[in-house]
Design an enzyme around this catalytic site. Sequence first.
Site, PDB file in Angstrom:
ATOM      1  N   GLY A 162      36.271 -62.748 -71.677  1.00 22.18           N
ATOM      2  CA  GLY A 162      36.726 -62.638 -73.060  1.00 22.18           C
ATOM      3  C   GLY A 162      36.649 -63.968 -73.773  1.00 22.18           C
ATOM      4  O   GLY A 162      36.750 -64.040 -75.004  1.00 22.18           O
ATOM      5  N   ARG A 181      33.516 -66.047 -88.331  1.00 24.34           N
ATOM      6  CA  ARG A 181      34.637 -66.952 -88.600  1.00 24.34           C
ATOM      7  C   ARG A 181      34.630 -67.472 -90.031  1.00 24.34           C
ATOM      8  O   ARG A 181      35.658 -67.884 -90.559  1.00 24.34           O
ATOM      9  CB  ARG A 181      34.577 -68.114 -87.603  1.00 24.34           C
ATOM     10  CG  ARG A 181      35.809 -68.985 -87.579  1.00 24.34           C
ATOM     11  CD  ARG A 181      35.831 -69.840 -86.327  1.00 24.34           C
ATOM     12  NE  ARG A 181      36.289 -69.092 -85.158  1.00 24.34           N
ATOM     13  CZ  ARG A 181      36.116 -69.491 -83.911  1.00 24.34           C
ATOM     14  NH1 ARG A 181      35.471 -70.609 -83.655  1.00 24.34           N
ATOM     15  NH2 ARG A 181      36.561 -68.763 -82.904  1.00 24.34           N
ATOM     16  N   GLU A 210      15.262 -66.728 -68.476  1.00 19.51           N
ATOM     17  CA  GLU A 210      14.790 -65.483 -67.893  1.00 19.51           C
ATOM     18  C   GLU A 210      13.271 -65.415 -67.839  1.00 19.51           C
ATOM     19  O   GLU A 210      12.696 -64.961 -66.856  1.00 19.51           O
ATOM     20  CB  GLU A 210      15.317 -64.293 -68.717  1.00 19.51           C
ATOM     21  CG  GLU A 210      14.996 -62.944 -68.105  1.00 19.51           C
ATOM     22  CD  GLU A 210      15.612 -61.807 -68.903  1.00 19.51           C
ATOM     23  OE1 GLU A 210      15.932 -60.773 -68.287  1.00 19.51           O
ATOM     24  OE2 GLU A 210      15.782 -61.946 -70.130  1.00 19.51           O
ATOM     25  N   GLN A 246      24.312 -60.678 -72.220  1.00 23.10           N
ATOM     26  CA  GLN A 246      24.266 -59.298 -71.758  1.00 23.10           C
ATOM     27  C   GLN A 246      25.622 -58.641 -71.983  1.00 23.10           C
ATOM     28  O   GLN A 246      26.670 -59.296 -71.903  1.00 23.10           O
ATOM     29  CB  GLN A 246      23.937 -59.250 -70.264  1.00 23.10           C
ATOM     30  CG  GLN A 246      22.502 -59.615 -69.942  1.00 23.10           C
ATOM     31  CD  GLN A 246      21.542 -58.452 -70.162  1.00 23.10           C
ATOM     32  OE1 GLN A 246      21.818 -57.556 -70.940  1.00 23.10           O
ATOM     33  NE2 GLN A 246      20.413 -58.483 -69.476  1.00 23.10           N
ATOM     34  N   ARG A 281      30.253 -59.184 -71.517  1.00 25.99           N
ATOM     35  CA  ARG A 281      30.319 -59.151 -70.051  1.00 25.99           C
ATOM     36  C   ARG A 281      30.863 -60.456 -69.469  1.00 25.99           C
ATOM     37  O   ARG A 281      30.557 -61.535 -69.960  1.00 25.99           O
ATOM     38  CB  ARG A 281      28.909 -58.906 -69.519  1.00 25.99           C
ATOM     39  CG  ARG A 281      28.805 -58.659 -68.043  1.00 25.99           C
ATOM     40  CD  ARG A 281      27.370 -58.279 -67.711  1.00 25.99           C
ATOM     41  NE  ARG A 281      27.125 -58.293 -66.287  1.00 25.99           N
ATOM     42  CZ  ARG A 281      25.930 -58.093 -65.756  1.00 25.99           C
ATOM     43  NH1 ARG A 281      24.898 -57.853 -66.529  1.00 25.99           N
ATOM     44  NH2 ARG A 281      25.771 -58.118 -64.459  1.00 25.99           N
ATOM     45  N   GLY A 288      16.241 -55.651 -77.399  1.00 25.73           N
ATOM     46  CA  GLY A 288      15.432 -56.599 -78.157  1.00 25.73           C
ATOM     47  C   GLY A 288      16.139 -57.876 -78.554  1.00 25.73           C
ATOM     48  O   GLY A 288      15.741 -58.535 -79.516  1.00 25.73           O
ATOM     49  N   LYS A 289      17.177 -58.270 -77.784  1.00 26.67           N
ATOM     50  CA  LYS A 289      17.916 -59.469 -78.181  1.00 26.67           C
ATOM     51  C   LYS A 289      17.064 -60.731 -78.056  1.00 26.67           C
ATOM     52  O   LYS A 289      17.154 -61.636 -78.896  1.00 26.67           O
ATOM     53  CB  LYS A 289      19.217 -59.608 -77.374  1.00 26.67           C
ATOM     54  CG  LYS A 289      19.076 -59.716 -75.880  1.00 26.67           C
ATOM     55  CD  LYS A 289      20.437 -59.781 -75.222  1.00 26.67           C
ATOM     56  CE  LYS A 289      20.310 -59.806 -73.715  1.00 26.67           C
ATOM     57  NZ  LYS A 289      19.709 -58.557 -73.176  1.00 26.67           N
ATOM     58  N   THR A 290      16.204 -60.792 -77.019  1.00 26.12           N
ATOM     59  CA  THR A 290      15.320 -61.961 -76.895  1.00 26.12           C
ATOM     60  C   THR A 290      14.339 -62.011 -78.068  1.00 26.12           C
ATOM     61  O   THR A 290      14.121 -63.077 -78.664  1.00 26.12           O
ATOM     62  CB  THR A 290      14.539 -61.915 -75.569  1.00 26.12           C
ATOM     63  OG1 THR A 290      15.458 -61.928 -74.478  1.00 26.12           O
ATOM     64  CG2 THR A 290      13.599 -63.106 -75.455  1.00 26.12           C
ATOM     65  N   LYS A 324      32.100 -60.307 -85.590  1.00 25.33           N
ATOM     66  CA  LYS A 324      32.964 -61.475 -85.787  1.00 25.33           C
ATOM     67  C   LYS A 324      32.205 -62.487 -86.617  1.00 25.33           C
ATOM     68  O   LYS A 324      31.048 -62.793 -86.339  1.00 25.33           O
ATOM     69  CB  LYS A 324      33.374 -62.101 -84.442  1.00 25.33           C
ATOM     70  CG  LYS A 324      34.248 -63.351 -84.617  1.00 25.33           C
ATOM     71  CD  LYS A 324      34.609 -64.005 -83.286  1.00 25.33           C
ATOM     72  CE  LYS A 324      35.437 -65.267 -83.520  1.00 25.33           C
ATOM     73  NZ  LYS A 324      35.777 -65.956 -82.257  1.00 25.33           N
TER      74      LYS A 324
END
Length: 453
Positions: free
Chosen positions: A385, A425, A246, A363, A382, A220-222, A423
């Site tokens: 890094g 910052r 996409e 992704q 993915r 469900g990121k979209t 993360k």
Amino acid sequence: MDDIMRTDGDLVRKMPCSLASERALLGSILIDPASITDILSTVGADDFYIAEHKQIFLAMRELFDASQEIDPVTLIDTLVHKGVYEKAGGEDYVRSLLEATPSAMNIADYARIVKEESTRRRIIAACSEISDMTYGEQEGVSHILDYAQSQFTEIAQGRDSRSFRHIRDVLRNFLDNLHRLSADKDAASGTPTGFSGVDRLLVGMGEADLVLIGARPGMGKTSFAMNIATNVAMSTGKKVCIFSLEMSGEQLVSRMIASEALVDSYSLRSGQINDDDWKKIADAAMRLSNTDLLIDDTSGITVTSMKAKLRRVENLGLVVIDYLQLMESERRSDNRALEVGDISRGLKLMAKELRVPVICCAQLSRGPESRTDKRPQLSDLRDSGAIEQDADVVMFLYRDEYYKTDRDPNQKEGNVAEVIIQKNRHGSTGNVKMGWIGTYTKFRTIDNEHEEP
């Protein structure tokens, strides 16, 4: 740049400047020292064309910052100590500034003229630099165009990246901002996501932040990114630009309508809509149409192309990209990790240049599938890094229900999701429990506290 520029012909051009306005501006400050506060946000030392005037203005700023009186005596003493003048010559010139200025009433007009002439010189310098780059043929055309656009954007916005900034100027901006925050506690927050649990950890999305939303397919990121985009557009009134690599614009809007109207997304795809749903859809469409959500569904777009489009958008509040791995790099390489690294660095620089948060979906690798605890980790990002390194905020989506094999296919999906902020910052990390209603592709806040990881 030289005082006189010669073109290919015999035409001689002098650099734009207004010596009378520069003198009158400095004279006005001597007449009414308090008036310097009216022009500090407009004019800086680098806006003066005459080097002598620049040094006088810097000395005035130094006296003002030290809360000392600005008058001919203190100013001359400061200039002598800085080695700008011998005492006798300095007295004559400083007093001539007073004599050449009738009053300080028009100081704002003098400042405006000085700034305009300075801007003209910056335009000439930018054009000359771009011309040299183009004739040199060492840079690619796309790089030259991007550089040219960035230079003129900075000039139009009154920013100057050509030289160093003295810490005195940076401190002034910092203290002004601190006073503003102390007077208005709400100003401390960045752009809110609209989800209270997430905003408590992030304190909103900061200006120039690159915010990464990572998840395995189907988490469900979209939908999460679109929920945030809708929340920001409705709450701030600013423009929110969405790059959908996409889905088509129509598919994206279908998800937004499902979330906003609370109508089954399957019904929207199949057209099986009852009268009650039609009313909900009409109301949601009205609310969305009153926002400034802008959608670009160009496939395989580059960072440079994005920046070119975004620079033309006024009152920009947020950029959303779905998703990073579908973007194209300016530099073609057999190593996809290098390309993705270039893209992520470009997105961070874009956020910094535009001074707005940039949300980018990404992704994840199959790493979570092989672990007992399938919650994502930073190492699951993915292709590169560099994504982790460039992002200011990295948050992952996780739904335990997703991995259950004994789910009832006839049961409507409505379960708990986790937003895992790994993360940050600018602040703390932690997990935020969220409600996920898959039928409506909608996230909602369900708890008032967050868990430390």
